[in-house]
Design a protein around this motif. Structure first.
Motif, PDB file in Angstrom:
ATOM      1  N   CYS A  19       0.865  -1.373  -0.571  1.00  0.00           N
ATOM      2  CA  CYS A  19       0.382   0.192  -0.120  1.00  0.00           C
ATOM      3  C   CYS A  19       0.694   1.461   0.116  1.00  0.00           C
ATOM      4  CB  CYS A  19      -0.780  -0.094   1.292  1.00  0.00           C
ATOM      5  SG  CYS A  19      -2.044   1.612   1.055  1.00  0.00           S
ATOM      6  N   CYS A  47      -5.569   3.512   7.394  1.00  0.00           N
ATOM      7  CA  CYS A  47      -4.450   4.025   5.788  1.00  0.00           C
ATOM      8  C   CYS A  47      -6.702   3.888   5.291  1.00  0.00           C
ATOM      9  CB  CYS A  47      -3.938   3.378   5.221  1.00  0.00           C
ATOM     10  SG  CYS A  47      -3.732   3.628   3.556  1.00  0.00           S
ATOM     11  N   CYS A 103      -5.606   0.889   2.761  1.00  0.00           N
ATOM     12  CA  CYS A 103      -6.340  -0.102   2.841  1.00  0.00           C
ATOM     13  C   CYS A 103      -6.547  -0.885   4.506  1.00  0.00           C
ATOM     14  CB  CYS A 103      -5.201  -1.176   2.856  1.00  0.00           C
ATOM     15  SG  CYS A 103      -3.539  -0.291   3.744  1.00  0.00           S
ATOM     16  N   LYS A 122      -2.874   5.499  -6.251  1.00  0.00           N
ATOM     17  CA  LYS A 122      -3.682   4.221  -5.139  1.00  0.00           C
ATOM     18  C   LYS A 122      -4.723   4.979  -5.051  1.00  0.00           C
ATOM     19  CE  LYS A 122       0.748   4.812  -2.463  1.00  0.00           C
ATOM     20  NZ  LYS A 122       1.399   3.313  -3.139  1.00  0.00           N
ATOM     21  N   SER A 139      -0.144  -3.098  -8.984  1.00  0.00           N
ATOM     22  CA  SER A 139      -0.257  -3.571  -7.423  1.00  0.00           C
ATOM     23  C   SER A 139      -1.927  -3.589  -7.129  1.00  0.00           C
ATOM     24  CB  SER A 139      -0.139  -1.742  -6.934  1.00  0.00           C
ATOM     25  OG  SER A 139      -1.026  -1.203  -7.395  1.00  0.00           O
TER      26      SER A 139
END
Lengths: 741, 1229
Positions: free
Chosen positions: A66, A85, A88, A411, A432
């Motif tokens: 992450c 976070c 995640c 992300k 990812s």
């Protein structure tokens, strides 16, 4: 509650992000039905004078896959000194330095107004900026002289500690040593030979010979710097030398027989440039600046043979598969571009020639590395001179408006995945969890390398909603996206800019109106256009048009359809490459101008007003100013032109006329001042040959085919077979209602 | 000892010789010093002048002083006339000696006859000589009148001048005499000789001549006659038949000689046989005929002499008288000398002949005897005839038939026979010494004795053929210009200064042949084993008094050529049908004469414009080539010179880089040009290199030069065009700036590796890019081990030496350079390589390209700026300035019957006929071997035409044509009489040095020995008169073959010493391959000059290359063409040392000096002049090394004393001669 308009504007100003949808459909199915994907234009280095960078390292999520950066959306437990976070949901303790954190004592990155925040990090020694000039000497003397002057001038614009290097090429490629006194020294490479990076480094003496003398190994870093110093020197030290050197730059001395093109070893020159930087300054920001006055005619990367009787490939040739060097050359330059991108070096192309210079083959050099492409007729034009000067513009801090070696990482929260990016970047192939299998643009990765960035560099990012229809998102939940951009600032600092945004989920069935309202048609048009251009690069033109036609984007699509980004008719392959290159990197405003040129009308009847880009706007008593991004056209209507010819503007009693004539010039000047690259500036009038630039852009509402307007004072007829907007719209409407596909 | 050779010289001095000889002997036994000392005295005396001498001579003339007188004479006239006298003088003593020898020899009787003859002859000869001399002298005197004699003597010093002057006229006159000669049938042969003699004597003789035999001929006789003689001679010679008879006698002569050799060979060199016959036949008639006429004078002279004569007895008397005369006529001696030469000249054949008897004797005698001979005869009728006969024949021989003369010689020798073997040796010795120490005249007899004794124990080195003697004899007889109009005429030796007049054949400066009388059939050729070859130096530089080849322009159609064989228009083309067609002399094809070239014929069938057109009347000329003769049918661009300088660590450190750069700044003003008033059109370019190459842009418009580094050595290219090759004047500033900066730029270099192949490629590519021919000057230091094409590894392996694998060391290590050379040749890119190695650099491989492109290699091992700078710079200067042609193709066409089959030199051949030379300079020589492919005819002889197509340094395309015609013979004897040993050795060395590439050196050496043995055996078997097998009989003109051959066998290439590197051998091997005869001669047999006395303009007479000849008290100069040594004896006199070095102490002489201090004394000045003149003669600058006796450096010096045993195992001359003799005997049995 502000309007979406304001919201969008605010977001753009703060984060440099504009989304096609500002409410996201909550499931994949719904998203697909929207046709226009959830996507955004992202300007990583959007200028934020109000955003002081912080001088510490970002705090990262501790989950290995992450590593998201602490941001205002994270939930923080001030007592436990723990944060969660938001991507995640990992719970992370704050690092020791955050011990004093509390409700009232929050670090900047937790404040909502810092959804975009920039960190200055200390990693390794500051790396100097590097500018490597790669100069074609197969030029006419006049051109060469102009280029010499421009280059000499540019030295004064560089920061004193920047390293500069010079490679010249013609039939041979010369790497000039800059540290020597007296004799000007250069290393010469044959223009026809493909050389590996290792060979180049050996030949330049960048390898330390081993005892056995068999194989060189790379020099230790400090040695490499010392060795490379011969070729790359701080400006302040070699200013004089280099100025003289440039001053003595001769035209390529090899005779060019009648009926031949000069032999130009662009391919090898670039290969040497890339090899040189690769060996000496890997992963350091550097710009290779190629100045060329014609197509590569020999060696690897050759685009056309030296026989003048064989013209350079046209679209026609390419379609007929008649361009024999195309694939090989493209492959050569792509390989170079990729090597260069890996090392964070960008390549600019300044091509000035009346004929094509092989941009089609070379475009990837700039496209993949974030370099500029500038196309002009001659180095001896203000277009080139000013554009080149503008490369070195500085910001309010006195720093270059350029950054190097950028890495953009994305992300996303779980409901979203990233499909790809379109812009001056290359994939870093970083897999990812947030990478979608569905690629749009450069996909399959969550990280991209953007070798060179400037404040207007804008990437299009495409996302996919992966949430299944039967797994509804909790009410009030928000999807979040974090953009992490690491780059080398032009003042040699390493910086990380983090932008975290969030949007609400909306159920398409129940909240369709909201979703509709959140649609940003401007950005959507650009995003779709980028997709179109991206596809156009790899697919046949008509297919792309058909695909586009099937997408419902209002007005823009009509112009986009006619634009040189998709239409190759009347454009050389080089021009197409050039236009597309710029289209995929400019910010929203500029992109819109490219799609639908702006037309202003000046008259005695009132202040300047934007008018429809339509032939009906062309009137005798008007002055028109059209901005197509690449061209700036001032068109004097028939009457105005006659007045001007009669010299009324010189007469005191017609001062107003003089002012009228001056007004568009002033406006144009304003645009010219800021635009990069400098647009072609055209001052023409009714019946002038240059008027074609205007006539080709306007909507042909009046043509020789629809005589109803013939003779009326409503505009100028355009002689074209293209359909007018009217026809297009009619057709579109028909399609929209009749077909469900 | 030393004297032999000198003797001859001395002999001329003759008189003095005796004196000297004795002294010399004494010295031998005792100490040189003594003699020298005296020497100085005399020398000084001499120089001072004739005046002093005059007085001295005066006495001699008077007769009583005979002995003393002779000495002085000898000194004066030394080489020249005196030979006769000396012999005379010596003769007396010799007899005794000779006898001893004879005993040693085969039969006493034999010896007696022969020797006696010879020696006797000598006496007779002497007498004859006396007569001759007398004649000459007398003649001289005569004119002057009796009283004149004395005056002449006094005048002697001046004589020189007169002589020289005299001879020429005589020559001119000669032609006319020719006709007259014929008139004198009987004497013909004789006349000839006389003429020749006269020639020599001319000055003095002229009168005589007129009075004497010449009478009919032109009195001049002498001088005049010679030439005519030659011309006439042929006929006379042809009369040759006579010779045979003479030969018969000769044999005996020879035998006696042989007898000497008993233990070893004798050289009754061929001459005897030949000469003998000649003699017999020739002698008698000629002697009588010619002599007779002269005789009178002699007689008269004798008269005068008699006084002196009496003392010595007849012979001696004669001699003395002879000498006397000379003395009386100081000048005469010189003339006499000349005469003697003439004598010898006529004798030349004789000279050869003499050898016949005894090489040595001959040597000695030739000079002296020759002249004396004639006189002798007069005095002593019996012997004289022989002698005379001999001489004449010789003359004849010289002209056409040697036989005549030979017999004559034989005769003379025989007469002197006694002296012959024995005498010669002693005699020579004495003379030498005499020369060395004129003063030291101690007791001649005493000295003789020791010599004799020596001879008994072992072969007396003085008793074997002496190169010095031959050289001096030839010098003495070649006073007139050599005219090339007569077919088959052997030119003077390379060691002789002579002028050439082109009358239809190429000058010997362009072409020298091994044989001027080729066998008609291949069987003969095979039988004799004498190589048939021509050594061609197409662009040879001519002395200023000879006209360079004329340039002929045949217009747009180009040169006129034979339709079939494509031979170019030349004097051998026979015009027929009123001039409308011409028949090719080579292939007999008839070709139409183009209208613009048509010309009517005169009544003899010659074109009317024959003498207006060089191509119809000369042996050498040039055609202007048309565009058809150019590459790509495009007129050539002016050539370019590219300088490629190694700038690696060693090159910089040794100082080479800065020296080159410094020098180039001035040198560039001396680029070759054809018109000295116009700037050279040659463009220049510069490259430096180590592991990478640096090209320089020196375009005139630049403020500073630009350096372009090319690191891509694997695939060389030229990085720039415009600005690389520039005109020196236009870019002078930039070039100078560059040359200033190069040494600085690389001053701190640490790069030790170099490349080589890419360097040549770079130059080649540059020339290609500029589309011109040119020359690369590469200055290189080390083995190219850097990664690049042509990379080499060190393969020097001493263990291979002497094994069958040795040959591989001479072969290139990689094939790369071979193909590169081919490319270079195609482009006309000549490569000159200057090497500065500190260790092995593999010359064998690096030299491939230079050798294949007509370039040169220079090697400066352990180069040090201080000591080698001068040598290098002089070489460089000469190389840059010398005349050079580019992109040349040479083809040799021959008349049907022979063809060129093999070529040696620096060139490349892509087919079997065309010699391709990227560059051809004035020093490059190509040796061409011919073989029969059919029969040749005696009538037409054998013709050859060498055509060289080249681009001149001004960029003009030209054809240089050299024509050569030689005789053909059906008798082996004719072949052996017209060979040139120096040229044969040149051929053999080249052949052998090439063979080491393919065969073990031992095999090469053996086959060389074998071939020579066969040559000599064939002669012995077929040409020499029957004699004891124990007798070594050598052909007159090959009597030096053994000694020279030994030198070849002992050379570093074939027999390396332990300290000789492989590179040196490869270097020498390649060097020899393109040497001309002059250079190869001195290379194999170095010139060793005693410097105790330097008088006037004449060089001291050389001594033989043997340690025995060195006097501890002396200083000697040794020259090899590559090296120059100044050997200083440990006991050298202080005065001498002061004069030379400015220090009286031997120990204070700096052995490292490379140039002599400039001292203000005549001796020093003269010595430096001599050294300078030596250097000027050679194509490479010779560094002077001072060698002190017993110093370490003496080892090197001794290496060049080629008559001695060498450290590497090479045989001494004497030993080798024995070996040869053994080989020959084996072949015969």
């Amino acid at each position: 509650m502000t309007t979406y308009q304001e919201f969008i504007q605010q977001n753009e100003d703060r984060d440099g992000v504009r989304f096609s949808w500002n409410l996201w459909p909550s499931s994949r199915l719904e998203a697909t039905r929207l046709v226009v994907p959830v996507s955004c234009l992202f300007t990583p280095l959007k200028e934020r004078p109000d955003l002081p960078p912080v001088q510490y390292e970002p705090v990262l999520c501790s989950r290995a896959n992450c590593k998201a950066v602490l941001n205002p959306l994270c939930q923080v437990d001030f007592r436990a000194k723990i944060w969660a976070c938001n991507f995640c949901f990992q719970r992370n303790p704050f690092p020791p330095s955050y011990a004093g954190i509390s409700d009232v004592n929050q670090p900047a990155e937790l404040m909502p107004q810092f959804s975009t925040i920039e960190y200055i990090v200390q990693r390794g020694p500051p790396a100097p900026l590097i500018f490597l000039y790669v100069v074609d000497t197969c030029l006419e003397e006049e051109d060469l002289q102009a280029l010499r002057e421009s280059l000499q001038m540019s030295l004064s614009l560089l920061p004193p500690n920047a390293l500069v290097g010079l490679i010249t090429f013609g039939r041979m490629v010369q790497v000039h040593e800059l540290s020597c006194e007296g004799i000007a020294k250069s290393y010469v490479f044959r223009g026809t030979k493909e050389l590996s990076s290792k060979q180049i480094q050996e030949m330049l003496g960048l390898m330390k010979p081993t005892a056995s003398g068999q194989q060189g190994r790379p020099l230790a870093p400090q040695d490499a710097v010392a060795a490379s110093c011969r070729f790359l020197q701080p400006v302040h030290r070699v200013d004089m030398n280099l100025t003289d050197l440039l001053g003595e730059l001769q035209r390529d001395p090899w005779p060019v027989p009648q009926g031949k093109r000069p032999l130009r070893s662009t391919g090898v020159a670039l290969s040497v440039a890339v090899g040189l930087l690769e060996g000496t300054f890997p992963n350091t920001g550097a710009r290779v600046m190629l100045f060329t006055g014609g197509p590569p005619t020999q060696g690897p990367g050759m685009v056309v043979g030296d026989e003048l009787k064989t013209p350079i490939r046209s679209w026609h040739d390419i379609q007929k598969d008649n361009a024999r060097y195309l694939k090989k050359a493209t492959k050569h330059y792509e390989a170079l571009a990729n090597r260069s991108a890996v090392n964070g070096h960008s390549i600019d192309i300044y091509a000035c020639a009346l004929d094509q210079t092989g941009l089609l083959e070379m475009k990837c050099l700039a496209n993949l590395t974030g370099g500029h492409i500038v196309m002009g007729d001659s180095f001896n034009t203000s277009l080139f001179k000013q554009t080149f000067q503008r490369v070195f513009t500085k910001d309010y801090n006195g720093d270059f408006r350029m950054a190097f070696g950028g890495t953009l990482e994305i992300k996303t929260s779980r409901e979203l995945k990233v499909c790809g990016a379109i812009g001056p970047c290359v994939s870093l192939n970083s897999k990812s969890p947030c990478v979608s299998e569905n690629e749009m643009g450069i996909g399959g990765t969550s990280q991209w390398k953007v070798c060179s960035l400037n404040p207007s560099t804008t990437l299009a990012m495409y996302f996919e909603v992966v949430n299944q229809h039967n797994a509804p998102i909790p009410q009030g939940g928000r999807g979040a996206i974090q953009f992490v951009t690491q780059y080398q600032h032009s003042n040699t600092q390493k910086r990380i800019r983090v932008t975290t945004i969030a949007r609400n989920w909306a159920d398409a069935q129940s909240q369709i109106q909201h979703i509709e309202g959140s649609f940003d048609q401007e950005v959507a048009a650009v995003l779709m256009a980028r997709l179109g251009v991206f596809r156009a690069e790899s697919e046949e033109g008509p297919d792309v048009l058909r695909w586009l036609d099937r997408q419902l984007i209002r007005l823009f699509m009509f112009h986009l359809r006619r634009s040189p980004f998709l239409q190759v008719f009347n454009n050389s392959p080089d021009e197409s490459s050039y236009y597309r290159h710029h289209f995929v990197r400019q910010d929203l405003t500029q992109s819109l101008i490219m799609i639908q040129p702006i037309l202003y009308s000046y008259s005695f009847y009132g202040p300047p007003e934007p008018v429809l880009l339509d032939s009906s706007s062309i009137l005798p008593d008007r002055i028109l100013l059209m901005d197509t991004f690449f061209q700036l056209v001032i068109y004097h209507g028939e009457t105005i032109a006659q007045w001007r010819k009669a010299g009324y503007q010189e007469m005191a009693e017609y001062e107003n006329f003089k002012q009228l004539l001056q007004a568009p010039l002033d406006d144009a000047q304003e645009i010219l001042q800021t635009r990069f690259p400098m647009p072609r500036y055209i001052d023409t009038e009714h019946g002038g040959s240059q008027a074609r630039f205007l006539l080709s852009k306007v909507n042909p509402s009046q043509t020789h085919n629809n005589l109803y307007a013939w003779g009326q004072e409503t505009g100028a007829p355009i002689l074209t077979d293209d359909v007018s907007l009217q026809v297009f719209m009619d057709h579109l409407k028909k399609l929209a209602v009749s077909s469900s596909a | 000892m030393n004297v032999n050779q000198q003797t001859p010289m001395a002999s001329p001095y003759g008189q003095p010789q005796p004196g000297y000889g004795q002294p010399s002997y004494a010295p031998l036994g005792g100490g040189y010093p003594a003699p020298y000392a005296p020497y100085n005295g005399p020398a000084s005396a001499y120089q001072p002048g004739a005046p002093p001498q005059g007085p001295a001579r005066g006495p001699p003339t008077s007769g009583p002083p005979p002995v003393s007188a002779p000495q002085p004479y000898s000194q004066y006239s030394q080489g020249d006339m005196q030979n006769g006298p000396p012999t005379m003088t010596q003769a007396p003593p010799r007899p005794a000696v000779s006898q001893p020898y004879n005993p040693g020899g085969v039969n006493l009787s034999g010896p007696h006859p022969s020797y006696p003859q010879q020696y006797g002859a000598p006496p007779t000869m002497q007498q004859v000589t006396n007569q001759m001399t007398g004649m000459q002298i007398t003649s001289g005197p005569p004119t002057p009148a009796g009283p004149g004699y004395v005056p002449p003597h006094s005048s002697q010093p001046p004589i020189n001048a007169p002589y020289s002057a005299a001879p020429p006229p005589s020559y001119t006159q000669a032609p006319p005499p020719a006709p007259s000669a014929p008139t004198q049938p009987p004497p013909p042969s004789e006349p000839a000789p006389p003429q020749q003699y006269y020639g020599g004597p001319p000055p003095s003789q002229q009168p005589f001549a007129s009075s004497a035999p010449p009478t009919s001929q032109q009195p001049f006789t002498s001088s005049a006659p010679p030439p005519p003689a030659q011309q006439t001679f042929p006929p006379s010679s042809f009369s040759g038949p006579v010779p045979p008879p003479s030969q018969a006698p000769a044999p005996p002569m020879s035998q006696p000689q042989q007898s000497f050799p008993p233990t070893q060979p004798h050289f009754s060199s061929a001459p005897p046989p030949v000469s003998q016959p000649a003699y017999t036949s020739g002698p008698p008639p000629p002697a009588q005929g010619s002599f007779p006429p002269r005789a009178p004078p002699p007689s008269s002279q004798p008269g005068p002499f008699p006084p002196s004569g009496p003392p010595p007895t007849s012979a001696p008397a004669g001699q003395y008288p002879g000498p006397m005369p000379p003395q009386p006529q100081p000048q005469p001696p010189p003339p006499s000398a000349q005469p003697s030469p003439y004598h010898s000249g006529p004798p030349p054949p004789r000279a050869q002949m003499p050898p016949t008897s005894m090489a040595q004797t001959n040597h000695l005698p030739p000079g002296p005897q020759g002249p004396p001979g004639p006189p002798g005869p007069l005095q002593q009728p019996p012997p004289q005839p022989g002698m005379q006969g001999g001489y004449p024949p010789q003359q004849n021989g010289a002209f056409g038939q040697v036989r005549g003369p030979q017999p004559g010689y034989a005769g003379p020798y025989p007469g002197q026979s006694n002296y012959g073997a024995p005498a010669p040796a002693p005699a020579p010795a004495p003379p030498a010494q005499k020369r060395l120490d004129p003063d030291a005249i101690p007791s001649p007899q005493a000295s003789d004795l020791p010599a004799v004794q020596k001879s008994r124990h072992r072969i007396d080195p003085d008793a074997i053929p002496s190169p010095i003697q031959v050289i001096e004899d030839d010098k003495a007889k070649s006073t007139e210009p050599f005219t090339t109009g007569v077919r088959g005429q052997a030119p003077p030796l390379v060691t002789t200064n002579f002028q050439v007049k082109d009358q239809g054949n190429a000058s010997p400066r362009f072409i020298r042949c091994t044989a001027y009388n080729m066998p008609c059939t291949s069987d003969m050729a095979k039988q004799s084993q004498v190589p048939l070859a021509a050594v061609i130096k197409p662009l040879a530089t001519l002395p200023p008094d000879e006209t360079p080849p004329y340039l002929v322009d045949h217009g747009e159609g180009g040169p006129i050529r034979c339709n079939r064989c494509k031979a170019y228009m030349c004097p051998y083309m026979q015009f027929i049908e009123g001039g409308r067609r011409f028949q090719c002399g080579f292939c007999s094809c008839v070709t139409e004469v183009p209208p613009h070239y048509f010309q009517h014929l005169d009544h003899t069938g010659k074109r009317v414009d024959c003498y207006d057109r060089p191509e119809l009347s000369l042996g050498s000329y040039e055609f202007l080539a048309t565009v058809d003769y150019c590459k790509n049918n495009k007129l050539p661009q002016p050539p370019a010179f590219i300088f490629l300088i190694d700038v690696s660590y060693n090159a910089v450190k040794s100082g080479m880089v800065s020296i080159v750069c410094q020098e180039l700044k001035t040198l560039l003003d001396y680029l070759p040009r054809e018109n000295p008033d116009v700037d050279s059109v040659v463009r220049v370019g510069f490259v430096t290199y180590n592991k990478v190459l640096h090209f320089y842009n020196v375009k005139s418009s630049l403020a500073q030069p630009q350096m372009l580094v090319v690191s891509d050595v694997s695939d060389m290219f030229v990085p720039l065009l415009d600005g690389f090759l520039v005109n020196v004047n236009e870019s002078r500033m930039v070039i100078e700036s560059l040359l200033d900066q190069i040494p600085e730029m690389f001053a701190d270099t640490r790069e030790t590796e170099t490349v080589f192949g890419p360097v040549i490629q770079a130059g080649l590519e540059a020339l290609k890019a500029a589309d011109c021919a040119g020359k690369l000057f590469i200055f290189h230091t080390s083995l190219p081990i850097a990664e690049a094409p042509g990379k080499l590894k060190n393969r020097e392996d001493k263990k291979l030496i002497g094994t069958d694998k040795e040959k591989s060391l001479f072969q290139p290590q990689v094939g790369f350079y071979g193909s590169l050379a081919k490319e270079c040749v195609a482009q006309g890119c000549c490569v000159d390589l200057f090497l500065f190695p500190n260790q092995y650099v593999d010359v064998a491989t690096l030299g491939v390209v230079p050798v294949s492109t007509g370039g040169s290699i220079y090697k400066y091992t352990y180069f040090q700026a201080q000591t080698d700078r001068e040598r290098f710079l002089n070489d460089l200067r000469r190389n840059v300035q010398k005349k050079v042609g580019f992109d040349a193709v040479m083809r040799v066409r021959t008349s049907t019957g022979i063809r060129a089959t093999d070529f040696f030199g620096s060139f490349y051949m892509s087919n079997t006929t065309d010699v391709e030379l990227a560059g051809l300079d004035c020093d490059k020589t190509i040796t061409v071997e011919f073989r029969h492919d059919d029969k040749l005819s005696e009538e037409t002889g054998a013709l050859m035409q060498c055509a060289v197509l080249y681009t001149s340094c001004s960029g003009q395309r030209r054809l240089r044509i050299h024509n050569m015609a030689v005789n053909c013979c059906s008798q082996l004897a004719d072949l052996y009489r017209n060979c040139e040993t120096d040229t044969i050795i040149n051929f053999f060395s080249k052949y052998a040095f090439r063979s080491v590439l393919t065969s073990p050196t031992k095999t090469v050496r053996d086959s060389l020995v074998n071939q020579c043995a066969q040559i000599l055996a064939c002669y012995r078997k077929n040409c020499a008169s029957p004699s004891s097998a124990g007798q070594l009989i050598l052909p007159e003109c090959m009597k030096l073959l053994p000694v020279y051959l030994n030198c070849v066998l002992k050379s570093d290439v074939l027999l390396p010493g332990a300290d000789v590197s492989l590179d040196d051998r490869a270097y020498l091997r390649q060097l020899i391959s393109c040497m001309d005869v002059t250079e190869s001669h001195v290379f194999f047999y170095p010139r060793l000059l005693p410097l105790m006395k330097l008088e006037g303009d004449a060089l001291p007479v050389a001594v033989r290359d043997s340690e025995e000849r060195l006097s501890k008290g002396g200083v000697y100069l040794l020259e090899t063409g590559l090296h120059l040594f100044l050997w200083v004896g440990a006991n050298a006199q202080q005065e001498l040392l002061i004069n030379v070095f400015g220090t009286p102490s031997f120990s204070q002489i700096d052995p490292n000096m490379t140039s002599l201090p400039v001292l203000d004394n005549p001796f020093s000045q003269r010595l430096r002049e001599i050294i300078d003149s030596f250097r000027a003669q050679r194509s490479r600058y010779m560094k002077l090394m001072v060698v002190k006796q017993e110093d370490k450096a003496e080892l090197i010096f001794r290496h060049f004393l080629v008559e001695d045993k060498s450290a590497s195992g090479g045989a001494s001359y004497v030993d080798f001669l024995c070996h040869m003799h053994k080989e020959i005997r084996q072949l015969l049995s």
